[in-house]
Design a protein around this motif. Structure first.
Motif, PDB file in Angstrom:
ATOM      1  N   ASN A  46       0.810  -1.216   0.000  1.00 41.77           N
ATOM      2  CA  ASN A  46       0.000   0.000   0.000  1.00 41.77           C
ATOM      3  C   ASN A  46       0.842   1.263   0.000  1.00 41.77           C
ATOM      4  O   ASN A  46       0.321   2.347  -0.213  1.00 41.77           O
ATOM      5  CB  ASN A  46      -0.934   0.020   1.210  1.00 41.77           C
ATOM      6  CG  ASN A  46      -1.949  -1.086   1.164  1.00 41.77           C
ATOM      7  OD1 ASN A  46      -2.442  -1.435   0.097  1.00 41.77           O
ATOM      8  ND2 ASN A  46      -2.252  -1.660   2.313  1.00 41.77           N
ATOM      9  N   PHE A  47       2.121   1.119   0.251  1.00 39.21           N
ATOM     10  CA  PHE A  47       2.987   2.289   0.393  1.00 39.21           C
ATOM     11  C   PHE A  47       3.074   3.102  -0.893  1.00 39.21           C
ATOM     12  O   PHE A  47       3.253   4.307  -0.849  1.00 39.21           O
ATOM     13  CB  PHE A  47       4.368   1.829   0.858  1.00 39.21           C
ATOM     14  CG  PHE A  47       5.297   2.936   1.267  1.00 39.21           C
ATOM     15  CD1 PHE A  47       4.850   4.028   1.994  1.00 39.21           C
ATOM     16  CD2 PHE A  47       6.628   2.879   0.931  1.00 39.21           C
ATOM     17  CE1 PHE A  47       5.712   5.039   2.381  1.00 39.21           C
ATOM     18  CE2 PHE A  47       7.502   3.884   1.301  1.00 39.21           C
ATOM     19  CZ  PHE A  47       7.041   4.963   2.030  1.00 39.21           C
ATOM     20  N   LYS A  48       2.910   2.460  -2.043  1.00 38.28           N
ATOM     21  CA  LYS A  48       2.952   3.212  -3.301  1.00 38.28           C
ATOM     22  C   LYS A  48       1.881   4.293  -3.331  1.00 38.28           C
ATOM     23  O   LYS A  48       2.060   5.327  -3.951  1.00 38.28           O
ATOM     24  CB  LYS A  48       2.840   2.300  -4.511  1.00 38.28           C
ATOM     25  CG  LYS A  48       1.530   1.593  -4.645  1.00 38.28           C
ATOM     26  CD  LYS A  48       1.479   0.715  -5.874  1.00 38.28           C
ATOM     27  CE  LYS A  48       1.732  -0.697  -5.447  1.00 38.28           C
ATOM     28  NZ  LYS A  48       1.731  -1.640  -6.521  1.00 38.28           N
ATOM     29  N   TYR A  49       0.784   4.064  -2.624  1.00 43.71           N
ATOM     30  CA  TYR A  49      -0.287   5.058  -2.599  1.00 43.71           C
ATOM     31  C   TYR A  49       0.103   6.284  -1.782  1.00 43.71           C
ATOM     32  O   TYR A  49      -0.448   7.358  -1.974  1.00 43.71           O
ATOM     33  CB  TYR A  49      -1.588   4.425  -2.095  1.00 43.71           C
ATOM     34  CG  TYR A  49      -2.009   3.294  -3.000  1.00 43.71           C
ATOM     35  CD1 TYR A  49      -2.438   3.554  -4.295  1.00 43.71           C
ATOM     36  CD2 TYR A  49      -1.933   1.983  -2.580  1.00 43.71           C
ATOM     37  CE1 TYR A  49      -2.788   2.522  -5.153  1.00 43.71           C
ATOM     38  CE2 TYR A  49      -2.286   0.944  -3.427  1.00 43.71           C
ATOM     39  CZ  TYR A  49      -2.709   1.224  -4.711  1.00 43.71           C
ATOM     40  OH  TYR A  49      -3.053   0.204  -5.557  1.00 43.71           O
ATOM     41  N   TRP A  50       1.062   6.127  -0.873  1.00 42.75           N
ATOM     42  CA  TRP A  50       1.567   7.277  -0.135  1.00 42.75           C
ATOM     43  C   TRP A  50       2.186   8.268  -1.125  1.00 42.75           C
ATOM     44  O   TRP A  50       1.902   9.468  -1.085  1.00 42.75           O
ATOM     45  CB  TRP A  50       2.600   6.823   0.905  1.00 42.75           C
ATOM     46  CG  TRP A  50       3.050   7.941   1.797  1.00 42.75           C
ATOM     47  CD1 TRP A  50       2.504   8.286   2.992  1.00 42.75           C
ATOM     48  CD2 TRP A  50       4.108   8.877   1.544  1.00 42.75           C
ATOM     49  NE1 TRP A  50       3.169   9.382   3.508  1.00 42.75           N
ATOM     50  CE2 TRP A  50       4.148   9.760   2.632  1.00 42.75           C
ATOM     51  CE3 TRP A  50       5.010   9.057   0.506  1.00 42.75           C
ATOM     52  CZ2 TRP A  50       5.058  10.801   2.720  1.00 42.75           C
ATOM     53  CZ3 TRP A  50       5.918  10.097   0.585  1.00 42.75           C
ATOM     54  CH2 TRP A  50       5.942  10.959   1.681  1.00 42.75           C
ATOM     55  N   PHE A  51       3.022   7.772  -2.012  1.00 40.54           N
ATOM     56  CA  PHE A  51       3.671   8.634  -3.006  1.00 40.54           C
ATOM     57  C   PHE A  51       2.656   9.232  -3.973  1.00 40.54           C
ATOM     58  O   PHE A  51       2.761  10.402  -4.351  1.00 40.54           O
ATOM     59  CB  PHE A  51       4.750   7.853  -3.765  1.00 40.54           C
ATOM     60  CG  PHE A  51       5.955   7.558  -2.925  1.00 40.54           C
ATOM     61  CD1 PHE A  51       7.012   8.451  -2.848  1.00 40.54           C
ATOM     62  CD2 PHE A  51       6.022   6.400  -2.167  1.00 40.54           C
ATOM     63  CE1 PHE A  51       8.121   8.195  -2.053  1.00 40.54           C
ATOM     64  CE2 PHE A  51       7.133   6.123  -1.372  1.00 40.54           C
ATOM     65  CZ  PHE A  51       8.174   7.028  -1.316  1.00 40.54           C
ATOM     66  N   TYR A 121       7.718  15.406   8.566  1.00 41.76           N
ATOM     67  CA  TYR A 121       8.071  14.012   8.777  1.00 41.76           C
ATOM     68  C   TYR A 121       6.807  13.156   8.827  1.00 41.76           C
ATOM     69  O   TYR A 121       5.860  13.481   9.535  1.00 41.76           O
ATOM     70  CB  TYR A 121       8.860  13.876  10.078  1.00 41.76           C
ATOM     71  CG  TYR A 121       9.024  12.451  10.542  1.00 41.76           C
ATOM     72  CD1 TYR A 121       9.618  11.498   9.724  1.00 41.76           C
ATOM     73  CD2 TYR A 121       8.576  12.063  11.785  1.00 41.76           C
ATOM     74  CE1 TYR A 121       9.762  10.188  10.148  1.00 41.76           C
ATOM     75  CE2 TYR A 121       8.721  10.767  12.225  1.00 41.76           C
ATOM     76  CZ  TYR A 121       9.308   9.830  11.396  1.00 41.76           C
ATOM     77  OH  TYR A 121       9.441   8.541  11.814  1.00 41.76           O
ATOM     78  N   PHE A 122       6.816  12.071   8.064  1.00 41.89           N
ATOM     79  CA  PHE A 122       5.701  11.132   8.023  1.00 41.89           C
ATOM     80  C   PHE A 122       6.186   9.732   8.369  1.00 41.89           C
ATOM     81  O   PHE A 122       7.308   9.357   8.029  1.00 41.89           O
ATOM     82  CB  PHE A 122       5.119  11.039   6.600  1.00 41.89           C
ATOM     83  CG  PHE A 122       4.450  12.268   6.108  1.00 41.89           C
ATOM     84  CD1 PHE A 122       3.086  12.449   6.264  1.00 41.89           C
ATOM     85  CD2 PHE A 122       5.176  13.250   5.451  1.00 41.89           C
ATOM     86  CE1 PHE A 122       2.460  13.586   5.779  1.00 41.89           C
ATOM     87  CE2 PHE A 122       4.555  14.384   4.966  1.00 41.89           C
ATOM     88  CZ  PHE A 122       3.202  14.556   5.134  1.00 41.89           C
ATOM     89  N   ASN A 123       5.332   8.950   8.984  1.00 38.47           N
ATOM     90  CA  ASN A 123       5.513   7.505   9.016  1.00 38.47           C
ATOM     91  C   ASN A 123       4.828   6.978   7.758  1.00 38.47           C
ATOM     92  O   ASN A 123       4.001   7.664   7.154  1.00 38.47           O
ATOM     93  CB  ASN A 123       4.863   6.893  10.259  1.00 38.47           C
ATOM     94  CG  ASN A 123       5.646   7.190  11.508  1.00 38.47           C
ATOM     95  OD1 ASN A 123       6.850   6.984  11.548  1.00 38.47           O
ATOM     96  ND2 ASN A 123       4.974   7.701  12.525  1.00 38.47           N
ATOM     97  N   ASP A 124       5.124   5.743   7.390  1.00 45.78           N
ATOM     98  CA  ASP A 124       4.566   5.211   6.152  1.00 45.78           C
ATOM     99  C   ASP A 124       3.077   4.891   6.234  1.00 45.78           C
ATOM    100  O   ASP A 124       2.471   4.487   5.249  1.00 45.78           O
ATOM    101  CB  ASP A 124       5.346   3.983   5.683  1.00 45.78           C
ATOM    102  CG  ASP A 124       5.231   2.808   6.628  1.00 45.78           C
ATOM    103  OD1 ASP A 124       4.641   2.952   7.719  1.00 45.78           O
ATOM    104  OD2 ASP A 124       5.737   1.730   6.278  1.00 45.78           O
ATOM    105  N   ASP A 125       2.464   5.116   7.392  1.00 45.84           N
ATOM    106  CA  ASP A 125       1.033   4.855   7.508  1.00 45.84           C
ATOM    107  C   ASP A 125       0.203   6.132   7.665  1.00 45.84           C
ATOM    108  O   ASP A 125      -0.973   6.092   7.974  1.00 45.84           O
ATOM    109  CB  ASP A 125       0.753   3.888   8.653  1.00 45.84           C
ATOM    110  CG  ASP A 125       1.261   4.383   9.997  1.00 45.84           C
ATOM    111  OD1 ASP A 125       1.923   5.440  10.037  1.00 45.84           O
ATOM    112  OD2 ASP A 125       1.006   3.710  11.006  1.00 45.84           O
ATOM    113  N   ILE A 126       0.811   7.276   7.425  1.00 47.68           N
ATOM    114  CA  ILE A 126       0.110   8.559   7.457  1.00 47.68           C
ATOM    115  C   ILE A 126       0.013   9.061   6.018  1.00 47.68           C
ATOM    116  O   ILE A 126       1.026   9.299   5.364  1.00 47.68           O
ATOM    117  CB  ILE A 126       0.862   9.605   8.319  1.00 47.68           C
ATOM    118  CG1 ILE A 126       1.080   9.086   9.732  1.00 47.68           C
ATOM    119  CG2 ILE A 126       0.132  10.939   8.305  1.00 47.68           C
ATOM    120  CD1 ILE A 126      -0.183   8.863  10.534  1.00 47.68           C
TER     121      ILE A 126
END
Length: 138
Positions: A46-51, A121-126
């Motif tokens: 799901n991390f690709k959706y962060w970008f 700063y972000f964690n990968d779940d924000i």
């Protein structure tokens, strides 16, 4: 307003190489049963959706620094001009590595080469789910 960077930390806790390193330095870990279990470290599915969310909702961001431990999501476009991967080796002295402590990582983020004075700063779940401006953060 000056350039504003984003910093995001990430680990693929399902990576066998990373798991082996973690087990080597922390003998108390029960990978399947403890709070440090691999299930608590999500791979980048799901991390690709962060970008994508940053690109859509914060296109004004100057640079995105992905801080990780010798890992890069296979789908990440390393040629993108706004993305830079920062390995722990770049912000920690050799005798402090490896580290699995998120607090230690957090307090060393200021050492990222080229990091703007103002950064978020972000964690990968924000995730950023709506359009933003730099004034939303500063």
């Amino acid at each position: 307003m000056s350039n504003i960077d984003f910093v995001v930390t990430w680990v693929d806790g399902g990576d066998p190489k990373w798991l082996a390193k973690k087990k080597l330095f922390d003998k108390s870990i029960q990978i399947d049963e403890s709070m440090n279990a691999s299930k608590n470290y999500r791979p980048g599915n799901n991390f690709k959706y962060w970008f994508r969310a940053v690109e859509k909702n914060a296109p004004w961001v100057h640079k995105i620094y992905l801080v990780t431990d010798d890992q890069v999501p296979e789908w990440l476009n390393l040629a993108h001009p706004k993305i830079e991967v920062i390995d722990h080796k770049q912000i920690f002295p050799q005798d402090a590595l490896p580290t699995f402590n998120s607090n230690a990582i957090d307090i060393n983020l200021y050492k990222i080469p080229g990091l703007s004075e103002q950064f978020v700063y972000f964690n990968d779940d924000i995730y950023i789910t709506n359009s933003t401006t730099s004034e939303d953060f500063f």
